[in-house]
Design an enzyme around this catalytic site. Structure first.
Site, PDB file in Angstrom:
ATOM      1  N   HIS A  99     -11.284 -13.746   3.987  1.00 23.30           N
ATOM      2  CA  HIS A  99     -12.462 -12.891   3.807  1.00 23.30           C
ATOM      3  C   HIS A  99     -13.665 -13.748   3.424  1.00 23.30           C
ATOM      4  O   HIS A  99     -14.786 -13.473   3.826  1.00 23.30           O
ATOM      5  CB  HIS A  99     -12.211 -11.853   2.708  1.00 23.30           C
ATOM      6  CG  HIS A  99     -11.118 -10.880   3.040  1.00 23.30           C
ATOM      7  ND1 HIS A  99     -10.725  -9.879   2.182  1.00 23.30           N
ATOM      8  CD2 HIS A  99     -10.329 -10.741   4.127  1.00 23.30           C
ATOM      9  CE1 HIS A  99      -9.747  -9.178   2.730  1.00 23.30           C
ATOM     10  NE2 HIS A  99      -9.488  -9.686   3.910  1.00 23.30           N
ATOM     11  N   HIS A 132       0.872  -1.186   0.000  1.00 22.22           N
ATOM     12  CA  HIS A 132       0.000   0.000   0.000  1.00 22.22           C
ATOM     13  C   HIS A 132       0.909   1.235   0.000  1.00 22.22           C
ATOM     14  O   HIS A 132       1.994   1.196   0.601  1.00 22.22           O
ATOM     15  CB  HIS A 132      -0.814   0.133   1.289  1.00 22.22           C
ATOM     16  CG  HIS A 132      -1.741  -0.990   1.620  1.00 22.22           C
ATOM     17  ND1 HIS A 132      -1.328  -2.140   2.222  1.00 22.22           N
ATOM     18  CD2 HIS A 132      -3.080  -1.095   1.481  1.00 22.22           C
ATOM     19  CE1 HIS A 132      -2.379  -2.927   2.425  1.00 22.22           C
ATOM     20  NE2 HIS A 132      -3.449  -2.324   1.989  1.00 22.22           N
ATOM     21  N   ASP A 139       2.339   2.020   3.365  1.00 21.68           N
ATOM     22  CA  ASP A 139       3.261   1.026   3.960  1.00 21.68           C
ATOM     23  C   ASP A 139       4.707   1.463   3.729  1.00 21.68           C
ATOM     24  O   ASP A 139       5.571   1.225   4.570  1.00 21.68           O
ATOM     25  CB  ASP A 139       3.171  -0.357   3.275  1.00 21.68           C
ATOM     26  CG  ASP A 139       1.808  -0.977   3.330  1.00 21.68           C
ATOM     27  OD1 ASP A 139       1.034  -0.625   4.230  1.00 21.68           O
ATOM     28  OD2 ASP A 139       1.518  -1.824   2.451  1.00 21.68           O
ATOM     29  N   ASP A 146      -5.586 -13.608   9.204  1.00 19.72           N
ATOM     30  CA  ASP A 146      -4.501 -13.625   8.220  1.00 19.72           C
ATOM     31  C   ASP A 146      -3.387 -14.616   8.569  1.00 19.72           C
ATOM     32  O   ASP A 146      -2.207 -14.270   8.581  1.00 19.72           O
ATOM     33  CB  ASP A 146      -3.908 -12.206   8.046  1.00 19.72           C
ATOM     34  CG  ASP A 146      -4.848 -11.263   7.312  1.00 19.72           C
ATOM     35  OD1 ASP A 146      -5.797 -11.736   6.662  1.00 19.72           O
ATOM     36  OD2 ASP A 146      -4.627 -10.030   7.382  1.00 19.72           O
ATOM     37  N   ASP A 192     -10.444 -11.448  11.005  1.00 21.95           N
ATOM     38  CA  ASP A 192      -9.550 -11.681   9.877  1.00 21.95           C
ATOM     39  C   ASP A 192      -8.139 -11.889  10.438  1.00 21.95           C
ATOM     40  O   ASP A 192      -7.385 -10.946  10.600  1.00 21.95           O
ATOM     41  CB  ASP A 192      -9.643 -10.402   9.023  1.00 21.95           C
ATOM     42  CG  ASP A 192      -8.841 -10.442   7.757  1.00 21.95           C
ATOM     43  OD1 ASP A 192      -8.402 -11.525   7.379  1.00 21.95           O
ATOM     44  OD2 ASP A 192      -8.692  -9.378   7.151  1.00 21.95           O
ATOM     45  N   GLU A 206     -11.119  -6.450  -4.262  1.00 26.79           N
ATOM     46  CA  GLU A 206     -10.940  -7.513  -3.249  1.00 26.79           C
ATOM     47  C   GLU A 206     -12.137  -7.530  -2.305  1.00 26.79           C
ATOM     48  O   GLU A 206     -12.284  -6.642  -1.459  1.00 26.79           O
ATOM     49  CB  GLU A 206      -9.644  -7.260  -2.474  1.00 26.79           C
ATOM     50  CG  GLU A 206      -9.371  -8.357  -1.450  1.00 26.79           C
ATOM     51  CD  GLU A 206      -8.077  -8.143  -0.668  1.00 26.79           C
ATOM     52  OE1 GLU A 206      -7.102  -7.599  -1.221  1.00 26.79           O
ATOM     53  OE2 GLU A 206      -8.060  -8.522   0.513  1.00 26.79           O
ATOM     54  N   ASP A 256      -0.878 -12.514   2.085  1.00 24.24           N
ATOM     55  CA  ASP A 256      -1.422 -11.487   2.983  1.00 24.24           C
ATOM     56  C   ASP A 256      -1.578 -12.165   4.343  1.00 24.24           C
ATOM     57  O   ASP A 256      -2.677 -12.485   4.784  1.00 24.24           O
ATOM     58  CB  ASP A 256      -2.769 -10.977   2.434  1.00 24.24           C
ATOM     59  CG  ASP A 256      -3.260  -9.756   3.196  1.00 24.24           C
ATOM     60  OD1 ASP A 256      -2.654  -9.427   4.229  1.00 24.24           O
ATOM     61  OD2 ASP A 256      -4.250  -9.137   2.753  1.00 24.24           O
ATOM     62  N   GLU A 292      -9.411 -13.346  -1.177  1.00 21.23           N
ATOM     63  CA  GLU A 292      -8.697 -13.759   0.041  1.00 21.23           C
ATOM     64  C   GLU A 292      -9.553 -14.765   0.809  1.00 21.23           C
ATOM     65  O   GLU A 292     -10.644 -14.424   1.268  1.00 21.23           O
ATOM     66  CB  GLU A 292      -8.402 -12.517   0.895  1.00 21.23           C
ATOM     67  CG  GLU A 292      -7.655 -12.897   2.139  1.00 21.23           C
ATOM     68  CD  GLU A 292      -7.271 -11.723   3.031  1.00 21.23           C
ATOM     69  OE1 GLU A 292      -6.789 -10.698   2.521  1.00 21.23           O
ATOM     70  OE2 GLU A 292      -7.454 -11.868   4.247  1.00 21.23           O
ATOM     71  N   ASP A 342      -5.099 -13.636  -2.426  1.00 20.27           N
ATOM     72  CA  ASP A 342      -4.350 -13.316  -1.207  1.00 20.27           C
ATOM     73  C   ASP A 342      -4.331 -14.590  -0.376  1.00 20.27           C
ATOM     74  O   ASP A 342      -5.235 -14.850   0.424  1.00 20.27           O
ATOM     75  CB  ASP A 342      -4.999 -12.143  -0.450  1.00 20.27           C
ATOM     76  CG  ASP A 342      -4.426 -10.811  -0.893  1.00 20.27           C
ATOM     77  OD1 ASP A 342      -3.596 -10.797  -1.817  1.00 20.27           O
ATOM     78  OD2 ASP A 342      -4.798  -9.767  -0.299  1.00 20.27           O
TER      79      ASP A 342
HETATM   80  C1  XLS Z   1      -7.556  -6.354   4.671  1.00 20.99           C
HETATM   81  C2  XLS Z   1      -7.174  -6.587   3.287  1.00 20.99           C
HETATM   82  C3  XLS Z   1      -6.077  -5.683   2.759  1.00 20.99           C
HETATM   83  C4  XLS Z   1      -6.014  -5.721   1.254  1.00 20.99           C
HETATM   84  C5  XLS Z   1      -5.220  -4.606   0.646  1.00 20.99           C
HETATM   85  O1  XLS Z   1      -8.274  -7.135   5.286  1.00 20.99           O
HETATM   86  O2  XLS Z   1      -6.827  -7.933   3.160  1.00 20.99           O
HETATM   87  O3  XLS Z   1      -4.863  -5.975   3.332  1.00 20.99           O
HETATM   88  O4  XLS Z   1      -5.485  -6.922   0.789  1.00 20.99           O
HETATM   89  O5  XLS Z   1      -5.683  -3.370   1.042  1.00 20.99           O
HETATM   90 CA    CA Z   2      -5.972  -9.027   1.408  1.00 17.09          CA
HETATM   91 CA    CA Z   3      -7.221  -9.665   5.278  1.00 19.55          CA
END
Ligand code: XLS
Ligand code: CA
Ligand code: CA
Length: 441
Positions: free
Chosen positions: A273, A103, A106, A311, A309, A234, A341, A270, A298
């Site tokens: 998600h 991003h 980042d 991850d 979430d 996304e 991710d 993802e 992702d």
């Molecule tokens: C957040 C998202 C984010 C996207 C990019 O939950 O996964 O990280 O992948 O903004």
């Molecule tokens: Ca993501």
């Molecule tokens: Ca995420």
């Protein structure tokens, strides 16, 4: 500080399934050909910048950061930003991934106004371009963060305030320019604050109209500038907002249809998600692929016992095999890839844990690819699936209905002529048994 930020780690090599070395690949052998393509091309692994080099140091809603990276020292602002780029490229190179993602915020600190923020981003991304050239590592995608800064608390593209909408437009345009400079292959839009907390203060349709208008301007700007990156939306149903408009794959595809944008976008799916949306992890990958909309993944996973979430790194072979079966079936991810991710758990405080998380996940995907390739070669599950729908292709009425050329009367006539339908077993357990034979056999 030495020149290296991970001095105890050398280039990660493939040592085969018997290797006991945690800093080696047991299954990922990048140049090995599987079904006509090298593994690295099927998998197109990418490291995400945010969880790996920024993150919250393991902070969660109940606790402070648990780790501080030595390489950050007392650095701040641009010095810290540039240090992280060095760390990141050392990491990518030692791990042996071909891609990364980021991003805007980042990689570079926000300034006092738009111009200052953009100048910072220009300087850091110039340096990133140098590092890309030096190492050969490429940019899978970049994205604009329209959710962290307090100005976006009511959304970016869907903010009730025109001024914030335009601020978001500035950030989007800038990341398009930067992505173009870095030859990013895709451009992601994730709308964490594009949704609502209360129906009482929200005009849903108007907000979605505004979001679509932004995308229309983005497509137009891209055309005028010769922008080549693939746009990706996304989906995520909630978190941080109570409800997010890009709820899941089907909702997002419907949104793109409604606003005439479908030909300009694909989806970045993802799995974590997808489970938050109440579907099983691979559901949205399957849906997006079947509609020709799967652009990138992702590649993470959630924790079944935690509602948010999380991850996690994908370490479940059944899941990675299912994902790779879809990717093989559609002939690859095109410009997309498998972006991790993912973040290490807050208890995994050692820098080397960053390597171990990625190596474990890359191996789980590589093994999933091998298993899925066998499944595809043998074609048993596919022919069972074809068999299940055979009535549609073996009677002319089936094709007629599928082409929307049949009438209700014709269907009624067919129903009457055939009598009570036989009960045909769905054979789920047999599908599962055969699938397990590939995964665990
Ligand atoms: C957040 C998202 C984010 C996207 C990019 O939950 O996964 O990280 O992948 O903004
Ligand atoms: Ca993501
Ligand atoms: Ca995420």
């Amino acid at each position: 500080m030495s020149d290296e930020y991970f001095p105890t780690v050398t280039k990660i090599e493939f040592k085969g399934p018997k290797s006991k070395d945690p800093l080696s690949f047991k299954h990922y052998n990048p140049d090995e050909i599987i079904l006509g393509k090298p593994m690295r091309e099927w998998l197109r692994f990418s490291v995400c910048f945010w969880h790996t080099f920024v993150g919250g140091g393991g902070a969660d809603p109940f606790g402070s950061p648990t780790y501080i990276r030595d390489w950050e020292g007392d650095l701040q602002g641009m010095d810290l930003a540039l240090r992280r780029i060095d760390v990141a490229f050392e990491f990518f190179t030692k791990l042996g991934v071909d891609y990364y993602c980021f991003h805007d915020v980042d990689v570079s600190p926000e300034g006092a106004n738009i111009d200052e923020s953009f100048a910072n981003l220009d300087a850091v991304t110039d340096y990133m371009l140098e590092k890309q050239k030096e190492t050969g590592v490429k940019l899978l995608w970049s994205t604009q963060n329209l959710f962290s800064n307090p100005r976006y608390m009511n959304g970016g593209m869907t903010n009730p305030d025109l001024q914030v909408f335009c601020y978001a437009a500035a950030q989007i345009q800038k990341i398009m320019d930067v992505n173009h400079k870095l030859q990013g292959e895709n451009h992601v839009f994730w709308g964490g604050r594009e949704g609502y907390q209360s129906l009482l203060n929200t005009k849903i349709k108007l907000e979605c109209d505004h979001m679509a208008a932004m995308y229309t301007m983005v497509v137009d700007y891209g055309k005028r500038k010769g922008y080549t990156a693939q746009f990706l939306l996304e989906p995520k149903p909630r978190e941080p907002s109570k409800h997010q408009y890009d709820y899941d794959a089907q909702t997002t595809i419907a949104f793109l249809h409604e606003y005439g944008l479908k030909d300009h976008f694909k989806l970045n799916i993802e799995p974590n998600h997808t489970t938050l949306a109440g579907h099983e992890a691979v559901h949205d990958i399957v849906v997006a692929s079947e509609y020709g909309m799967l652009g990138s993944i992702d590649s993470n996973t959630g924790d079944t016992l935690l509602g948010w979430d999380t991850d996690n790194f994908p370490m479940d072979l059944a899941q990675t095999t299912a994902v790779m079966a879809v990717v093989l079936e559609q002939g690859g991810l095109g410009t997309g890839g498998l972006n991790f991710d993912c973040k290490v758990r807050r208890e995994s405080v050692d820098p080397v844990d960053l390597f171990i998380g990625h190596i474990g996940a890359m191996d789980t995907y590589a093994l999933g690819l091998r298993k899925a390739a066998k499944m595809k070669e043998h074609g048993v599950l596919k022919s069972m699936l074809t068999e299940r729908y055979l009535s549609w292709s073996t009677h002319p009425l089936g094709a007629k209905i599928e082409k929307s050329e049949a009438t209700l009367e014709e269907c009624v006539e067919y129903a009457k002529s055939q009598g009570e339908p036989k009960k045909i077993s769905g054979k789920q357990e047999l599908f599962e048994m055969i699938r397990n034979g590939y995964i665990y056999g």
